[in-house]
Structures are given as C-alpha cells and as structure tokens.
Design a protein around this motif. Sequence first.
Motif, mmCIF file in Angstrom:
data_model
loop_
_atom_site.group_PDB
_atom_site.id
_atom_site.type_symbol
_atom_site.label_atom_id
_atom_site.label_comp_id
_atom_site.label_asym_id
_atom_site.label_seq_id
_atom_site.Cartn_x
_atom_site.Cartn_y
_atom_site.Cartn_z
ATOM 1 N N GLY A 128 -73.694 31.452 -15.615
ATOM 2 C CA GLY A 128 -74.055 31.980 -16.922
ATOM 3 C C GLY A 128 -74.132 30.907 -17.983
ATOM 4 N N ALA A 129 -74.447 31.338 -19.191
ATOM 5 C CA ALA A 129 -74.575 30.439 -20.333
ATOM 6 C C ALA A 129 -73.273 29.683 -20.539
ATOM 7 N N GLY A 130 -73.443 28.469 -21.033
ATOM 8 C CA GLY A 130 -72.279 27.632 -21.301
ATOM 9 C C GLY A 130 -72.468 26.153 -20.966
ATOM 10 N N PHE A 131 -72.957 25.794 -19.797
ATOM 11 C CA PHE A 131 -73.055 26.627 -18.613
ATOM 12 C C PHE A 131 -71.677 26.934 -18.038
ATOM 13 N N THR A 132 -71.553 28.104 -17.432
ATOM 14 C CA THR A 132 -70.350 28.470 -16.685
ATOM 15 C C THR A 132 -70.774 28.947 -15.308
ATOM 16 N N TRP A 133 -69.890 28.779 -14.353
ATOM 17 C CA TRP A 133 -70.143 29.338 -13.021
ATOM 18 C C TRP A 133 -68.804 29.620 -12.333
ATOM 19 N N ALA A 134 -68.842 30.457 -11.327
ATOM 20 C CA ALA A 134 -67.596 30.863 -10.674
ATOM 21 C C ALA A 134 -67.874 31.473 -9.315
ATOM 22 N N ALA A 135 -66.880 31.430 -8.459
ATOM 23 C CA ALA A 135 -66.947 32.088 -7.144
ATOM 24 C C ALA A 135 -65.571 32.613 -6.804
ATOM 25 N N ALA A 136 -65.532 33.649 -5.977
ATOM 26 C CA ALA A 136 -64.268 34.241 -5.549
ATOM 27 C C ALA A 136 -64.430 34.807 -4.154
ATOM 28 N N LEU A 137 -63.323 34.850 -3.423
ATOM 29 C CA LEU A 137 -63.282 35.442 -2.090
ATOM 30 C C LEU A 137 -62.302 36.597 -2.103
ATOM 31 N N LEU A 138 -62.734 37.692 -1.535
ATOM 32 C CA LEU A 138 -61.950 38.917 -1.560
ATOM 33 C C LEU A 138 -61.872 39.510 -0.164
ATOM 34 N N ARG A 139 -60.668 39.793 0.304
ATOM 35 C CA ARG A 139 -60.486 40.519 1.565
ATOM 36 C C ARG A 139 -60.249 41.995 1.212
ATOM 37 N N VAL A 140 -61.185 42.864 1.605
ATOM 38 C CA VAL A 140 -61.110 44.268 1.182
ATOM 39 C C VAL A 140 -60.397 45.130 2.228
ATOM 40 N N GLY A 182 -60.932 45.050 5.812
ATOM 41 C CA GLY A 182 -60.773 43.701 6.330
ATOM 42 C C GLY A 182 -61.972 42.806 6.134
ATOM 43 N N ALA A 183 -63.064 43.342 5.581
ATOM 44 C CA ALA A 183 -64.261 42.527 5.373
ATOM 45 C C ALA A 183 -63.980 41.409 4.371
ATOM 46 N N LEU A 184 -64.595 40.262 4.611
ATOM 47 C CA LEU A 184 -64.493 39.132 3.696
ATOM 48 C C LEU A 184 -65.722 39.131 2.792
ATOM 49 N N VAL A 185 -65.492 39.318 1.491
ATOM 50 C CA VAL A 185 -66.571 39.414 0.516
ATOM 51 C C VAL A 185 -66.552 38.187 -0.388
ATOM 52 N N GLY A 186 -67.687 37.522 -0.490
ATOM 53 C CA GLY A 186 -67.841 36.421 -1.425
ATOM 54 C C GLY A 186 -68.562 36.896 -2.674
ATOM 55 N N LEU A 193 -70.691 49.443 -3.738
ATOM 56 C CA LEU A 193 -70.352 49.174 -2.346
ATOM 57 C C LEU A 193 -69.153 50.000 -1.890
ATOM 58 N N ARG A 194 -68.115 50.078 -2.728
ATOM 59 C CA ARG A 194 -66.915 50.812 -2.337
ATOM 60 C C ARG A 194 -67.156 52.313 -2.272
ATOM 61 N N ARG A 195 -67.980 52.836 -3.192
ATOM 62 C CA ARG A 195 -68.167 54.284 -3.269
ATOM 63 C C ARG A 195 -69.332 54.787 -2.419
ATOM 64 N N ASP A 196 -70.418 54.022 -2.388
ATOM 65 C CA ASP A 196 -71.674 54.530 -1.849
ATOM 66 C C ASP A 196 -72.115 53.865 -0.548
ATOM 67 N N ALA A 197 -71.878 52.560 -0.436
ATOM 68 C CA ALA A 197 -72.403 51.841 0.721
ATOM 69 C C ALA A 197 -71.369 51.646 1.814
ATOM 70 N N GLY A 198 -70.109 51.722 1.457
ATOM 71 C CA GLY A 198 -69.060 51.586 2.459
ATOM 72 C C GLY A 198 -68.743 50.139 2.777
ATOM 73 N N LEU A 199 -67.544 49.722 2.436
ATOM 74 C CA LEU A 199 -67.055 48.398 2.818
ATOM 75 C C LEU A 199 -65.996 48.585 3.891
ATOM 76 N N LYS A 200 -66.203 47.957 5.041
ATOM 77 C CA LYS A 200 -65.231 48.127 6.116
ATOM 78 C C LYS A 200 -63.935 47.394 5.780
#
Length: 329
Positions: free
Chosen positions: A317-329, A308-312, A299-306
């Motif tokens: 995965g196994a464990g079970f494990t799970w996770a989420a994060a929010l990133l302002r680019v 200030g975009a908010l990316v979730g 996305l950063r190199r090829d598709a272009g992230l504008k």
Amino acid sequence: MSKKPQVMILGTGRAVPEKILTNADLEQIVDTSDEWIVARTGIRQRHVAEPGSALSDLVTEAARNALQNAGVTADEVDLIILGTVSGDMQFPATACIVQEKLGAKNAVAFDLSAACSGFLYGLQVAEGMMVASGYRRVLVIGGEVLTSMVNWQDRDTCVLFGDGAGAVLLGPSTDGRGLLQTFLGSNGAHSNLLYNAGGGCLNPPSAANLAAQVYAIRMEGKEVFRHAVSSMVGALTKVLERAGLTEKDLDLLIPHQANLRIIEAVTKRFKVPMEKVYVNVDRYGNTSSASIPIALDELRRDAGLKDGALVGMVTFGAGFTWAAALLRV
C-alpha cells in the motif's frame, strides 16, 4: 525461526454497502468501458457507500458479525485496532466511535494508518500487545470508504476502488493453530507515487484546494505496479523463511485485492499456482485495508477452509508499506 502460535482467529465478519457500481455504470460518467477496466484490472463491479456515509457504521457491522461468529459479547473485547485511511473524521479515532457503537465499554481503541497494509500491520501489533500486555479478546479490523476520495473524472483511478470492512476477533491460541509469522516493510522514498494530499496540515480545507481536486487519490500506476509486485514477492519470501517453510507448503494464498494483473504477476514470480490463490477483486474492487479480512470471512463462511490449512496473506500500500503473514487455520 518458526514459533508456536500464540494468537488465533476466533471469528470473522465483513460488511459492504448495498449499492453496487458496475463497469457499465462507470461508462456513463467517465470515458471508459467494461472491456478496458476488466483487461487492466480484472474488476467488474464494486460496492460504493452513499455520500456522507460513516465508515464507523460499516466497521461496526463487520465487527458485530465477527463477534457473533466467535460467540463473544462486545463487553468481552479489550482491544480494538482499526486499519484505515478514510476514517469518519480527522479525530477522534474512528476506532473509538466503533467502540461506542459496539458497546465495547472495556476496550482500548485506536486507529492504525498503513493504507492497504493496515490490516496485516494490525495483526502484528495485536499479537505483540496480546503477548506483552495480556489482552485476550482483540478486534483487528480493516475498513475504508475510499470512494469518498475519488476523482470521478480520472479514469485511471476511479475505476479501481470500492468500499467495505472486514474484521477478525483474535484470542489466545490453545491448539497449535493461529498466527505463525508476520513480516512488515516500508519505504517512504516512494511516498509521492501514491497519496492523497488533502485534509492534513499541508493542504487544509479551502475552496481552492477543493477546486484543484487536492483531496483526490493520486497514483503513478506503472511505478506502483512495479514496486507492488517486487515488494509482495519479497515479503512472502521473508515470512516463509522466518517460519522455516517454502511456497510449496502453502495451501492457500490471499493477496491484497488491488488489481488482478498484480495478483497474477506476484503468483507467477512466486511460483504459486492460481488454483491456490483466492481472488474476489472482480466483485469488490480495491477496498484497501479491508480486502484481506473480507476475503478471510468469505473463505471461512462460504468457501470452506480445511482445518490445519496453511494460509499466506500478503499486501502492499501507500507509504510505501507492505506486509505478509502466515496463518494456520
């Protein structure tokens, strides 16, 4: 609970093996078909490491690309966190081998085991160590050679996995961009639904274990699907609540690239339109902990992230494990 970002992404990188295994190739070695695989998974091809290849080589290449992207030298890195379940050896940590190959002589290095959630777990660990202990240049990497664990006669699992690595270089946030919130979860009650029983103290190396395919990935697909969807939706809900935001605020969602049907089910339940969802599972298959950082780099190199975009980002995965994060680019 929204907070000012304290760490941000300075650079990204990825690396995948040259060899590509298509669905047509798989038709020659197991009872399957391109139509069957695409309909159930959305996967059309995957990158596969040659037998005996070192994960550390892929990870080092991805890390070098991230450093180059950030304009930072290896001796400026002071922490390396590698999320993986398919390291070069039982020990030492593959991150230590990567430290040597990079020439990151000033870095602390360790592996983190959370299966497909390894990269997002690593982000939160990195943020905590940067804030609490003053680390300033941190490589967080997800890398796997899962095809080394595949039973190529099990058509339910062998069609799913690919190999690769993705890396991000983190640094202190200076302009309001960066990691806004994270959320982690786990439930060991379901560890018997997705696992590899070989290689540990319970099933040490032996001819009998090798013959019984003890070292192959085992998965109860329908149960994993059900838990994955509900856990990923729950994680996204929690991380947005922590940030004081809603799904409507998301500009882009990067889900773990395990299976297109899982991705579609999550986005449908979460009410995020597919045009806001990044999908590359068709080209890579399930690369476990590497899938989200590979997508970030694309996305950063090829598709272009504008700006200030908010990316979730969300994973399971196994464990079970799970996770989420929010990133302002």
